[in-house]
Design a protein around this motif. Structure first.
Motif, PDB file in Angstrom:
ATOM      1  N   VAL A 270      40.735  31.919  43.938  1.00  0.00           N
ATOM      2  CA  VAL A 270      41.125  33.212  43.381  1.00  0.00           C
ATOM      3  C   VAL A 270      40.210  33.677  42.267  1.00  0.00           C
ATOM      4  O   VAL A 270      40.338  34.807  41.798  1.00  0.00           O
ATOM      5  CB  VAL A 270      42.590  33.203  42.879  1.00  0.00           C
ATOM      6  CG1 VAL A 270      43.545  32.989  44.009  1.00  0.00           C
ATOM      7  CG2 VAL A 270      42.790  32.178  41.785  1.00  0.00           C
ATOM      8  N   GLY A 271      39.289  32.833  41.846  1.00  0.00           N
ATOM      9  CA  GLY A 271      38.379  33.223  40.778  1.00  0.00           C
ATOM     10  C   GLY A 271      39.136  33.533  39.502  1.00  0.00           C
ATOM     11  O   GLY A 271      40.062  32.821  39.128  1.00  0.00           O
ATOM     12  N   THR A 272      38.786  34.619  38.867  1.00  0.00           N
ATOM     13  CA  THR A 272      39.421  34.977  37.593  1.00  0.00           C
ATOM     14  C   THR A 272      40.469  36.072  37.764  1.00  0.00           C
ATOM     15  O   THR A 272      40.838  36.731  36.790  1.00  0.00           O
ATOM     16  CB  THR A 272      38.353  35.436  36.591  1.00  0.00           C
ATOM     17  OG1 THR A 272      37.665  36.554  37.150  1.00  0.00           O
ATOM     18  CG2 THR A 272      37.365  34.321  36.285  1.00  0.00           C
ATOM     19  N   ILE A 273      40.970  36.256  38.971  1.00  0.00           N
ATOM     20  CA  ILE A 273      41.894  37.360  39.245  1.00  0.00           C
ATOM     21  C   ILE A 273      43.145  37.309  38.362  1.00  0.00           C
ATOM     22  O   ILE A 273      43.676  38.346  37.976  1.00  0.00           O
ATOM     23  CB  ILE A 273      42.263  37.407  40.733  1.00  0.00           C
ATOM     24  CG1 ILE A 273      42.935  38.720  41.066  1.00  0.00           C
ATOM     25  CG2 ILE A 273      43.146  36.253  41.122  1.00  0.00           C
ATOM     26  CD1 ILE A 273      43.051  38.999  42.548  1.00  0.00           C
ATOM     27  N   TYR A 274      43.607  36.113  38.012  1.00  0.00           N
ATOM     28  CA  TYR A 274      44.827  35.991  37.217  1.00  0.00           C
ATOM     29  C   TYR A 274      44.552  35.823  35.722  1.00  0.00           C
ATOM     30  O   TYR A 274      45.476  35.724  34.929  1.00  0.00           O
ATOM     31  CB  TYR A 274      45.668  34.802  37.689  1.00  0.00           C
ATOM     32  CG  TYR A 274      46.169  34.935  39.097  1.00  0.00           C
ATOM     33  CD1 TYR A 274      46.977  35.995  39.478  1.00  0.00           C
ATOM     34  CD2 TYR A 274      45.838  33.982  40.057  1.00  0.00           C
ATOM     35  CE1 TYR A 274      47.432  36.111  40.786  1.00  0.00           C
ATOM     36  CE2 TYR A 274      46.299  34.096  41.360  1.00  0.00           C
ATOM     37  CZ  TYR A 274      47.090  35.148  41.712  1.00  0.00           C
ATOM     38  OH  TYR A 274      47.544  35.253  42.987  1.00  0.00           O
ATOM     39  N   SER A 275      43.289  35.778  35.324  1.00  0.00           N
ATOM     40  CA  SER A 275      42.953  35.474  33.926  1.00  0.00           C
ATOM     41  C   SER A 275      43.600  36.425  32.932  1.00  0.00           C
ATOM     42  O   SER A 275      44.144  35.998  31.911  1.00  0.00           O
ATOM     43  CB  SER A 275      41.436  35.484  33.743  1.00  0.00           C
ATOM     44  OG  SER A 275      40.856  34.473  34.523  1.00  0.00           O
ATOM     45  N   THR A 276      43.554  37.721  33.178  1.00  0.00           N
ATOM     46  CA  THR A 276      44.140  38.693  32.263  1.00  0.00           C
ATOM     47  C   THR A 276      45.651  38.519  32.186  1.00  0.00           C
ATOM     48  O   THR A 276      46.227  38.551  31.090  1.00  0.00           O
ATOM     49  CB  THR A 276      43.791  40.125  32.701  1.00  0.00           C
ATOM     50  OG1 THR A 276      42.376  40.246  32.758  1.00  0.00           O
ATOM     51  CG2 THR A 276      44.345  41.149  31.739  1.00  0.00           C
ATOM     52  N   ASP A 277      46.293  38.302  33.319  1.00  0.00           N
ATOM     53  CA  ASP A 277      47.745  38.103  33.322  1.00  0.00           C
ATOM     54  C   ASP A 277      48.133  36.847  32.554  1.00  0.00           C
ATOM     55  O   ASP A 277      49.107  36.850  31.801  1.00  0.00           O
ATOM     56  CB  ASP A 277      48.267  38.005  34.754  1.00  0.00           C
ATOM     57  CG  ASP A 277      48.088  39.300  35.524  1.00  0.00           C
ATOM     58  OD1 ASP A 277      48.092  40.366  34.892  1.00  0.00           O
ATOM     59  OD2 ASP A 277      47.941  39.234  36.761  1.00  0.00           O
ATOM     60  N   VAL A 278      47.371  35.777  32.743  1.00  0.00           N
ATOM     61  CA  VAL A 278      47.661  34.530  32.040  1.00  0.00           C
ATOM     62  C   VAL A 278      47.466  34.720  30.539  1.00  0.00           C
ATOM     63  O   VAL A 278      48.278  34.252  29.736  1.00  0.00           O
ATOM     64  CB  VAL A 278      46.781  33.377  32.577  1.00  0.00           C
ATOM     65  CG1 VAL A 278      46.891  32.140  31.701  1.00  0.00           C
ATOM     66  CG2 VAL A 278      47.164  33.052  34.017  1.00  0.00           C
ATOM     67  N   ALA A 279      46.414  35.407  30.150  1.00  0.00           N
ATOM     68  CA  ALA A 279      46.176  35.668  28.720  1.00  0.00           C
ATOM     69  C   ALA A 279      47.311  36.501  28.126  1.00  0.00           C
ATOM     70  O   ALA A 279      47.801  36.201  27.030  1.00  0.00           O
ATOM     71  CB  ALA A 279      44.837  36.369  28.534  1.00  0.00           C
ATOM     72  N   ASP A 280      47.739  37.546  28.841  1.00  0.00           N
ATOM     73  CA  ASP A 280      48.857  38.372  28.365  1.00  0.00           C
ATOM     74  C   ASP A 280      50.117  37.533  28.200  1.00  0.00           C
ATOM     75  O   ASP A 280      50.843  37.658  27.206  1.00  0.00           O
ATOM     76  CB  ASP A 280      49.133  39.524  29.334  1.00  0.00           C
ATOM     77  CG  ASP A 280      48.057  40.592  29.330  1.00  0.00           C
ATOM     78  OD1 ASP A 280      47.227  40.591  28.402  1.00  0.00           O
ATOM     79  OD2 ASP A 280      48.058  41.422  30.264  1.00  0.00           O
TER      80      ASP A 280
END
Length: 141
Positions: free
Chosen positions: A109-119
């Motif tokens: 999935v690459g970094t697709i969830y990175s922003t959601d995880v950070a939030d």
């Protein structure tokens, strides 16, 4: 023996097979099962190695969820495998050297969830700080 074969999935015309290494979450399972024939070894009465041997010729793709290990013995058991997919950011649980040697494509999935995880992490931190503030106020009074 006849009862074991009845429990096994049958090839559905026009639907590609996807091997699942462990249970995906419900939404993903539903989305996948509407388009693909899902092979779920944990639902089989056969041991995993016999299940894989019975379906190996038709398995061209596998989905690794929950960091299910895709190691050399598993790859050797699936001679027709062309594609490994993981819903994790990392691929440490996949034998990339063996996949490269066999010409098996690997996708994550690459970094697709990175922003959601950070939030989510920031919101958890704010909640902890709010609870700590409330605890300090209650202790002081």
């Amino acid at each position: 023996m006849a009862s074991e074969s009845k429990a096994e999935p049958r090839l559905v015309a026009g639907r590609s097979q996807l091997l699942l290494l462990c249970r995906p979450f419900v939404g993903l399972d539903q989305a996948l099962s509407s388009r693909l024939q899902l092979l779920r070894p944990w639902e089989s009465s056969l041991p995993r190695d016999r299940f894989l041997a019975a379906h190996a010729a038709g398995i061209h793709a596998l989905l690794s969820t929950g960091l299910a290990v895709v190691d050399a013995p598993l790859l050797d058991a699936l001679p027709a495998l062309c594609f490994v997919i993981t819903n994790n950011v990392g691929v440490d649980h996949i034998n990339l050297a063996k996949c490269a040697h066999r010409g098996i494509s690997v996708a994550n999935v690459g970094t697709i969830y990175s922003t959601d995880v950070a939030d989510y992490a920031v919101c958890l931190l704010l909640d902890v700080l709010r609870r700590a503030r409330d605890f300090v106020r209650e202790s002081a009074s």
